[in-house]
Write a protein that holds these residues in place. Sequence first.
Motif, PDB file in Angstrom:
ATOM      1  N   GLY A 233       0.817  -1.213   0.000  1.00 14.45           N
ATOM      2  CA  GLY A 233       0.000   0.000   0.000  1.00 14.45           C
ATOM      3  C   GLY A 233       0.845   1.255   0.000  1.00 14.45           C
ATOM      4  N   ASN A 234       1.917   1.240   0.749  1.00  9.07           N
ATOM      5  CA  ASN A 234       2.812   2.397   0.826  1.00  9.07           C
ATOM      6  C   ASN A 234       3.394   2.732  -0.544  1.00  9.07           C
ATOM      7  N   ALA A 235       3.885   1.705  -1.245  1.00 11.05           N
ATOM      8  CA  ALA A 235       4.475   1.925  -2.571  1.00 11.05           C
ATOM      9  C   ALA A 235       3.417   2.365  -3.577  1.00 11.05           C
ATOM     10  N   ALA A 236       2.222   1.762  -3.499  1.00 11.19           N
ATOM     11  CA  ALA A 236       1.163   2.106  -4.445  1.00 11.19           C
ATOM     12  C   ALA A 236       0.644   3.518  -4.232  1.00 11.19           C
ATOM     13  N   LEU A 237       0.750   4.042  -3.009  1.00  6.27           N
ATOM     14  CA  LEU A 237       0.307   5.411  -2.738  1.00  6.27           C
ATOM     15  C   LEU A 237       1.384   6.430  -3.102  1.00  6.27           C
ATOM     16  N   PHE A 238       2.603   6.208  -2.627  1.00  4.84           N
ATOM     17  CA  PHE A 238       3.661   7.197  -2.819  1.00  4.84           C
ATOM     18  C   PHE A 238       4.030   7.374  -4.287  1.00  4.84           C
ATOM     19  N   GLY A 239       4.175   6.266  -5.034  1.00  2.99           N
ATOM     20  CA  GLY A 239       4.614   6.366  -6.424  1.00  2.99           C
ATOM     21  C   GLY A 239       3.709   7.243  -7.283  1.00  2.99           C
ATOM     22  N   PRO A 240       2.419   6.925  -7.380  1.00  5.06           N
ATOM     23  CA  PRO A 240       1.513   7.773  -8.181  1.00  5.06           C
ATOM     24  C   PRO A 240       1.370   9.187  -7.633  1.00  5.06           C
ATOM     25  N   ALA A 241       1.425   9.343  -6.312  1.00  2.84           N
ATOM     26  CA  ALA A 241       1.284  10.684  -5.733  1.00  2.84           C
ATOM     27  C   ALA A 241       2.427  11.583  -6.186  1.00  2.84           C
ATOM     28  N   PHE A 242       3.650  11.092  -6.095  1.00  4.16           N
ATOM     29  CA  PHE A 242       4.801  11.881  -6.543  1.00  4.16           C
ATOM     30  C   PHE A 242       4.754  12.108  -8.051  1.00  4.16           C
ATOM     31  N   ALA A 243       4.389  11.049  -8.801  1.00  5.51           N
ATOM     32  CA  ALA A 243       4.348  11.181 -10.258  1.00  5.51           C
ATOM     33  C   ALA A 243       3.329  12.228 -10.689  1.00  5.51           C
ATOM     34  N   LEU A 244       2.128  12.186 -10.125  1.00  5.76           N
ATOM     35  CA  LEU A 244       1.091  13.135 -10.510  1.00  5.76           C
ATOM     36  C   LEU A 244       1.480  14.560 -10.141  1.00  5.76           C
ATOM     37  N   MET A 245       2.089  14.730  -8.979  1.00  2.64           N
ATOM     38  CA  MET A 245       2.534  16.063  -8.565  1.00  2.64           C
ATOM     39  C   MET A 245       3.581  16.601  -9.535  1.00  2.64           C
ATOM     40  N   HIS A 246       4.555  15.761  -9.914  1.00  2.00           N
ATOM     41  CA  HIS A 246       5.605  16.192 -10.842  1.00  2.00           C
ATOM     42  C   HIS A 246       5.031  16.454 -12.236  1.00  2.00           C
ATOM     43  N   TRP A 247       4.147  15.595 -12.699  1.00  2.00           N
ATOM     44  CA  TRP A 247       3.552  15.793 -14.024  1.00  2.00           C
ATOM     45  C   TRP A 247       2.820  17.127 -14.092  1.00  2.00           C
ATOM     46  N   ARG A 248       2.098  17.455 -13.034  1.00  2.00           N
ATOM     47  CA  ARG A 248       1.348  18.711 -13.035  1.00  2.00           C
ATOM     48  C   ARG A 248       2.295  19.899 -12.902  1.00  2.00           C
ATOM     49  N   ARG A 249       3.289  19.794 -12.031  1.00  2.00           N
ATOM     50  CA  ARG A 249       4.231  20.890 -11.813  1.00  2.00           C
ATOM     51  C   ARG A 249       5.051  21.172 -13.063  1.00  2.00           C
ATOM     52  N   ASP A 250       5.410  20.113 -13.786  1.00  2.00           N
ATOM     53  CA  ASP A 250       6.235  20.267 -14.992  1.00  2.00           C
ATOM     54  C   ASP A 250       5.398  20.438 -16.256  1.00  2.00           C
ATOM     55  N   ASP A 251       4.096  20.593 -16.092  1.00  2.00           N
ATOM     56  CA  ASP A 251       3.162  20.800 -17.202  1.00  2.00           C
ATOM     57  C   ASP A 251       3.104  19.630 -18.183  1.00  2.00           C
ATOM     58  N   ILE A 252       3.492  18.453 -17.733  1.00  2.00           N
ATOM     59  CA  ILE A 252       3.368  17.269 -18.583  1.00  2.00           C
ATOM     60  C   ILE A 252       1.902  16.932 -18.812  1.00  2.00           C
ATOM     61  N   LEU A 253       1.085  17.136 -17.782  1.00  2.00           N
ATOM     62  CA  LEU A 253      -0.345  16.845 -17.925  1.00  2.00           C
ATOM     63  C   LEU A 253      -0.997  17.751 -18.966  1.00  2.00           C
ATOM     64  N   ARG A 254      -0.550  18.995 -19.047  1.00  2.00           N
ATOM     65  CA  ARG A 254      -1.103  19.905 -20.051  1.00  2.00           C
ATOM     66  C   ARG A 254      -0.761  19.421 -21.462  1.00  2.00           C
ATOM     67  N   LEU A 255       0.433  18.841 -21.620  1.00  2.00           N
ATOM     68  CA  LEU A 255       0.812  18.286 -22.919  1.00  2.00           C
ATOM     69  C   LEU A 255      -0.045  17.066 -23.239  1.00  2.00           C
ATOM     70  N   VAL A 256      -0.291  16.220 -22.226  1.00  2.00           N
ATOM     71  CA  VAL A 256      -1.147  15.060 -22.432  1.00  2.00           C
ATOM     72  C   VAL A 256      -2.549  15.500 -22.836  1.00  2.00           C
ATOM     73  N   TRP A 257      -3.019  16.570 -22.189  1.00  2.00           N
ATOM     74  CA  TRP A 257      -4.366  17.086 -22.464  1.00  2.00           C
ATOM     75  C   TRP A 257      -4.517  17.511 -23.924  1.00  2.00           C
ATOM     76  N   ARG A 258      -3.422  17.921 -24.555  1.00  2.00           N
ATOM     77  CA  ARG A 258      -3.467  18.391 -25.940  1.00  2.00           C
ATOM     78  C   ARG A 258      -3.270  17.255 -26.948  1.00  2.00           C
ATOM     79  N   THR A 259      -3.076  16.037 -26.467  1.00  2.00           N
ATOM     80  CA  THR A 259      -2.897  14.891 -27.358  1.00  2.00           C
ATOM     81  C   THR A 259      -4.170  14.053 -27.389  1.00  2.00           C
ATOM     82  N   PRO A 260      -4.282  13.136 -28.359  1.00  2.00           N
ATOM     83  CA  PRO A 260      -5.470  12.267 -28.418  1.00  2.00           C
ATOM     84  C   PRO A 260      -5.498  11.206 -27.319  1.00  2.00           C
ATOM     85  N   THR A 261      -4.403  11.040 -26.596  1.00  2.00           N
ATOM     86  CA  THR A 261      -4.326   9.994 -25.580  1.00  2.00           C
ATOM     87  C   THR A 261      -5.186  10.345 -24.375  1.00  2.00           C
TER      88      THR A 261
END
Length: 251
Positions: A66-94
Amino acid sequence: MTTASGALTRAAYLASVRDRTTVFFTFAFPLVFLLVFGLLFRGQSVEGGLPYINYVAPGVLAWGVGNAALFGPAFALMHWRRDDILRLVWRTPTPLATVLGSRFAVAVSVGLAQAVLFTAVALLPVFGLRLSGDWPLALPLLVLGVAAFLAMGLVVGSLADTPEAVAAIANCVMVPMAFLSGAFYPADLLPGWIRTFSWVLPLRYLDHGLTNVLAGRGDPGPLALDCAGLAGFTVLFGLIAARTFRWSNRT
């Protein structure tokens, strides 16, 4: 879309193993607790005459997964949003679901690898874990447990804007849960009100299910309830994550 999913899964995997220190402690941290509790209570038994290791090992494993499953996605999502990776994903068909699905695939792989390594060590004579013939029933519990804690990690990653905030929120969630759910201490020995309260915690269902399975008490009824509880928490935290999700820190 299948190609996109495969590419994203491979990218998520490579990102997960790039930081070797994090990978090491993901697998080593639960083993440290196994070493402490396993040797501290070696030779002792609890209710039913089973060795103490048959209770503490499933609990520590549940907490580690549970610890690994929580920490990994939490850090990844925070970094993706901070680095604007999510905004790039939003502009793609994926679709975003494909991106999150790749994280889930990696999280399940990590959780199963943790379980295999942890169980192999716990089976050593120095610890003496007795593995029942019902052990395959642990697989659906582990998958659903990963899903529940990953959904919780998405909530944490949506709320936190810095790595420090992710660590603070996640630790405030996971550390008390470990003790209140019976992961580090047999739930039957906890005060009655704590045992009742523990059923509002997802770790309680994962710990309860794994303990019964590894102790040879994997009855279909209780096991189905544990799986249903984890599925319910996955839906609950998934809905909360959908409400708190942000594509960027600038929105």
